[in-house]
Design an enzyme around this catalytic site. Structure first.
Site, PDB file in Angstrom:
ATOM      1  N   CYS A 265      -3.223  11.050   1.563  1.00 17.86           N
ATOM      2  CA  CYS A 265      -2.510   9.781   1.350  1.00 17.86           C
ATOM      3  C   CYS A 265      -1.112   9.964   0.777  1.00 17.86           C
ATOM      4  O   CYS A 265      -0.121   9.645   1.417  1.00 17.86           O
ATOM      5  CB  CYS A 265      -3.329   8.904   0.422  1.00 17.86           C
TER       6      CYS A 265
ATOM      7  N   HIS B 125       6.239   7.152 -25.812  1.00 16.32           N
ATOM      8  CA  HIS B 125       7.170   6.027 -25.732  1.00 16.32           C
ATOM      9  C   HIS B 125       6.480   4.892 -24.963  1.00 16.32           C
ATOM     10  O   HIS B 125       5.846   5.151 -23.940  1.00 16.32           O
ATOM     11  CB  HIS B 125       8.440   6.486 -24.995  1.00 16.32           C
TER      12      HIS B 125
ATOM     13  N   LYS C  85       0.837  -1.211   0.000  1.00 17.76           N
ATOM     14  CA  LYS C  85       0.000   0.000   0.000  1.00 17.76           C
ATOM     15  C   LYS C  85       0.875   1.266   0.000  1.00 17.76           C
ATOM     16  O   LYS C  85       0.654   2.212  -0.754  1.00 17.76           O
ATOM     17  CB  LYS C  85      -0.908  -0.032   1.235  1.00 17.76           C
TER      18      LYS C  85
HETATM   19  N1  SAJ Z   1      -0.983  14.909  -8.596  1.00 18.07           N
HETATM   20  C1  SAJ Z   1      -0.057  15.595  -9.364  1.00 18.07           C
HETATM   21  N2  SAJ Z   1       0.370  15.036 -10.530  1.00 18.07           N
HETATM   22  C2  SAJ Z   1      -0.089  13.823 -10.962  1.00 18.07           C
HETATM   23  C3  SAJ Z   1      -1.025  13.134 -10.180  1.00 18.07           C
HETATM   24  C4  SAJ Z   1      -1.458  13.694  -8.992  1.00 18.07           C
HETATM   25  O1  SAJ Z   1       0.401  16.687  -9.014  1.00 18.07           O
HETATM   26  O2  SAJ Z   1       0.335  13.396 -12.024  1.00 18.07           O
HETATM   27  C5  SAJ Z   1      -1.441  15.475  -7.316  1.00 18.07           C
HETATM   28  C6  SAJ Z   1      -2.939  15.756  -7.274  1.00 18.07           C
HETATM   29  O3  SAJ Z   1      -3.240  17.009  -7.799  1.00 18.07           O
HETATM   30  C7  SAJ Z   1      -3.221  15.649  -5.784  1.00 18.07           C
HETATM   31  C8  SAJ Z   1      -2.227  14.587  -5.300  1.00 18.07           C
HETATM   32  O4  SAJ Z   1      -1.242  14.490  -6.312  1.00 18.07           O
HETATM   33  O5  SAJ Z   1      -2.909  16.858  -5.119  1.00 18.07           O
HETATM   34  C9  SAJ Z   1      -2.809  13.217  -5.053  1.00 18.07           C
HETATM   35  O6  SAJ Z   1      -3.799  12.904  -6.008  1.00 18.07           O
HETATM   36  P1  SAJ Z   1      -4.003  11.462  -6.644  1.00 18.07           P
HETATM   37  O7  SAJ Z   1      -5.157  11.546  -7.543  1.00 18.07           O
HETATM   38  O8  SAJ Z   1      -2.748  10.987  -7.239  1.00 18.07           O
HETATM   39  O9  SAJ Z   1      -4.259  10.493  -5.411  1.00 18.07           O
HETATM   40  P2  SAJ Z   1      -5.227  10.500  -4.107  1.00 18.07           P
HETATM   41  O10 SAJ Z   1      -4.432  11.000  -2.940  1.00 18.07           O
HETATM   42  O11 SAJ Z   1      -6.523  11.148  -4.369  1.00 18.07           O
HETATM   43  O12 SAJ Z   1      -5.474   8.916  -3.934  1.00 18.07           O
HETATM   44  C10 SAJ Z   1      -4.352   8.052  -3.814  1.00 18.07           C
HETATM   45  C11 SAJ Z   1      -4.526   6.878  -4.784  1.00 18.07           C
HETATM   46  N3  SAJ Z   1      -3.281   6.137  -4.865  1.00 18.07           N
HETATM   47  C12 SAJ Z   1      -2.717   5.842  -6.064  1.00 18.07           C
HETATM   48  O13 SAJ Z   1      -3.173   6.211  -7.128  1.00 18.07           O
HETATM   49  C13 SAJ Z   1      -1.474   5.030  -6.015  1.00 18.07           C
HETATM   50  C14 SAJ Z   1      -5.676   5.981  -4.323  1.00 18.07           C
HETATM   51  O14 SAJ Z   1      -5.761   4.817  -5.141  1.00 18.07           O
HETATM   52  C15 SAJ Z   1      -5.461   5.555  -2.870  1.00 18.07           C
HETATM   53  O15 SAJ Z   1      -6.533   4.759  -2.393  1.00 18.07           O
HETATM   54  C16 SAJ Z   1      -5.404   6.820  -2.022  1.00 18.07           C
HETATM   55  O16 SAJ Z   1      -4.276   7.604  -2.469  1.00 18.07           O
HETATM   56  C17 SAJ Z   1      -5.221   6.414  -0.574  1.00 18.07           C
HETATM   57  O17 SAJ Z   1      -6.217   6.437   0.163  1.00 18.07           O
HETATM   58  O18 SAJ Z   1      -4.129   5.992  -0.192  1.00 18.07           O
END
Ligand code: SAJ
Length: 410
Positions: free
Chosen positions: A258, A242, A204
């Site tokens: 998270c 790519h 996780k």
């Molecule tokens: N973000 C970026 N660039 C990206 C992707 C995200 O800057 O390319 C930022 C987003 O704007 C946001 C943060 O990262 O501020 C997190 O957003 P997210 O959509 O990546 O993830 P969370 O926190 O909403 O949910 C994550 C998920 N984990 C993964 O995708 C590996 C979700 O599946 C988990 O269940 C959740 O964390 C959790 O509860 O742990």
């Protein structure tokens, strides 16, 4: 009918409890927050997302769910309480997990199963959870069973992901793993991957750390691209053609409960984690970088007024937990700027949320911090005609109006 007691009725515990209740399990949902429990007793959800209310209605129709502030005897206990981040110690604060386990211990009976869904550092089930539950005088893996089944659903699409995503299940022993698999088979359509509890805990954290490190890479690349006057968004799109490249999206930093904290749970026990630590620091420093872009644009303007577009931690949701927007706003205020905020989703925030018109009126710079879809559709004239100076810093590359303005990508 199997009786399940879910401890913690938050963003994860409540929909999980309701999914079980809709799929043949008798569920008691327990939360210490009376407001949450009373709202549920009135057949209302304390927070909304697609499909939640229908799920609650379905559970009440089946008479398979009740909310309570008190724990009850059950066959299975599921812990879904928050694990806050202790910022000073840079480690998980397990106080809620500990108190949930302490609540369970006096109710524990032979052959019970205790599942922890809360995100926890590796070895927490094996060491901490086991020790607390054994205060019941029953022995783990002999009289009762412990497993970890981390939640993996993404806020904004929680129900779909809870049902369809694959799950990782790790027991302290094989019986615990199998009992947990049998329970989740009631509603999970994805694959159920079986492993040990420590491995499930690590998996996780690895998933969220993978994302954090990759976002940090994207953020660093965006800063390098500026040096070379390259459009980073176009460059990433082309690089990602790519077959083995998947660069993430740069932005104003990482928010949510998270990804911005889980990497610290992974590193809290080890000395040697320079890459993960560096990635966290890069992402945490992005609001400073966005402010630098704003400073360049409003340089020379007296008492600048800036308008923040979006304070939710990500697009199309109302959740502001750990949003990088908060740090940006505080830094901007420290700089002496007047900050006005517009967010079409967020209602409660540390600062007032204005209407679009109020937020834009007299502004010297719009700063986009969240990729709400609504921003994509915005008409340039609506945005610019009441601004004092038509500057834009679009940290999410979402506005289609940049070319009309004096604008900067991140
Ligand atoms: N973000 C970026 N660039 C990206 C992707 C995200 O800057 O390319 C930022 C987003 O704007 C946001 C943060 O990262 O501020 C997190 O957003 P997210 O959509 O990546 O993830 P969370 O926190 O909403 O949910 C994550 C998920 N984990 C993964 O995708 C590996 C979700 O599946 C988990 O269940 C959740 O964390 C959790 O509860 O742990």
């Amino acid at each position: 009918m199997t009786k399940l007691c879910v401890l913690g009725l938050g963003y994860i515990g409540l929909p999980t409890a309701l999914l079980f209740a809709n799929n043949g399990i008798d569920v008691v949902g327990v939360d210490i927050n009376e407001r949450v429990v009373n709202t549920l007793k009135e057949c209302r959800m304390p927070f909304e997302e697609k499909g939640f209310q229908e799920l609650l209605d379905g559970a009440y129709e089946k008479k398979s769910f009740k909310a309570s502030t008190k724990i009850e005897d059950a066959d299975i206990f599921l812990v879904a309480v928050p694990t806050p981040f202790d910022a000073e110690l840079r480690m998980a604060d397990l106080k809620y997990v500990v108190s949930a386990c302490e609540m369970i211990a006096p109710h524990l009976k032979k052959d019970n199963l205790v599942i922890v869904e809360s995100t926890i550092p590796p070895k927490t089930c094996e060491k901490r959870v086991k020790r607390i539950l054994e205060k019941s005088k029953l022995k783990a893996s002999q009289d009762f069973y412990i497993s970890h089944c981390p939640e993996r659903a993404i806020p904004g699409n929680t129900l779909h992901e809870m049902v369809n995503n694959d799950r990782v299940i790790g027991g302290l022993d094989e019986t615990a793993t199998e009992l947990t698999r049998d329970l989740y088979s009631s509603f999970v359509k994805g694959n159920l991957y079986l492993t040990t509890s420590t491995s499930a805990e690590m998996i996780k954290l690895m998933e969220n750390t993978y994302r954090d490190v990759n976002i940090a890479l994207a953020n660093e690349l965006s800063m390098l691209a500026e040096e070379y006057s390259i459009n980073i968004w176009e460059a990433i799109d082309i690089a990602n053609k790519h077959p083995r490249v998947d660069i993430h999206r740069p932005g104003p930093g990482v928010g949510g409960h998270c990804i911005a904290i889980d990497p610290w749970f992974l590193t809290e026990n080890v000395n040697d984690s320079s890459l993960i630590t560096l990635a966290r620091n890069i992402n945490d420093s992005m609001p400073i970088h966005v402010l630098k872009k704003v400073k360049e644009l409003v340089n020379g303007i007296e008492n600048p007024v800036i308008t923040v577009f979006g304070v939710a931690y990500k697009g199309d949701i109302a959740d502001t937990r750990a949003t990088p927007a908060l740090k940006f706003i505080k830094l901007a205020e420290k700089e002496g700027y007047t900050v006005k905020i517009y967010d079409p989703f967020v209602k409660d925030f540390d600062y007032p949320i204005l209407s679009l018109e109020e937020a834009v009126d007299g502004s010297d710079c719009i700063v986009v911090l969240t990729d709400h879809s609504e921003f994509r559709e915005m008409e340039p004239d609506i945005l610019y005609h009441t601004m004092k100076n038509p500057n834009v810093v679009d940290s999410k590359n979402i506005l289609s109006v940049q070319e009309r303005s004096n604008s900067k990508l991140i």
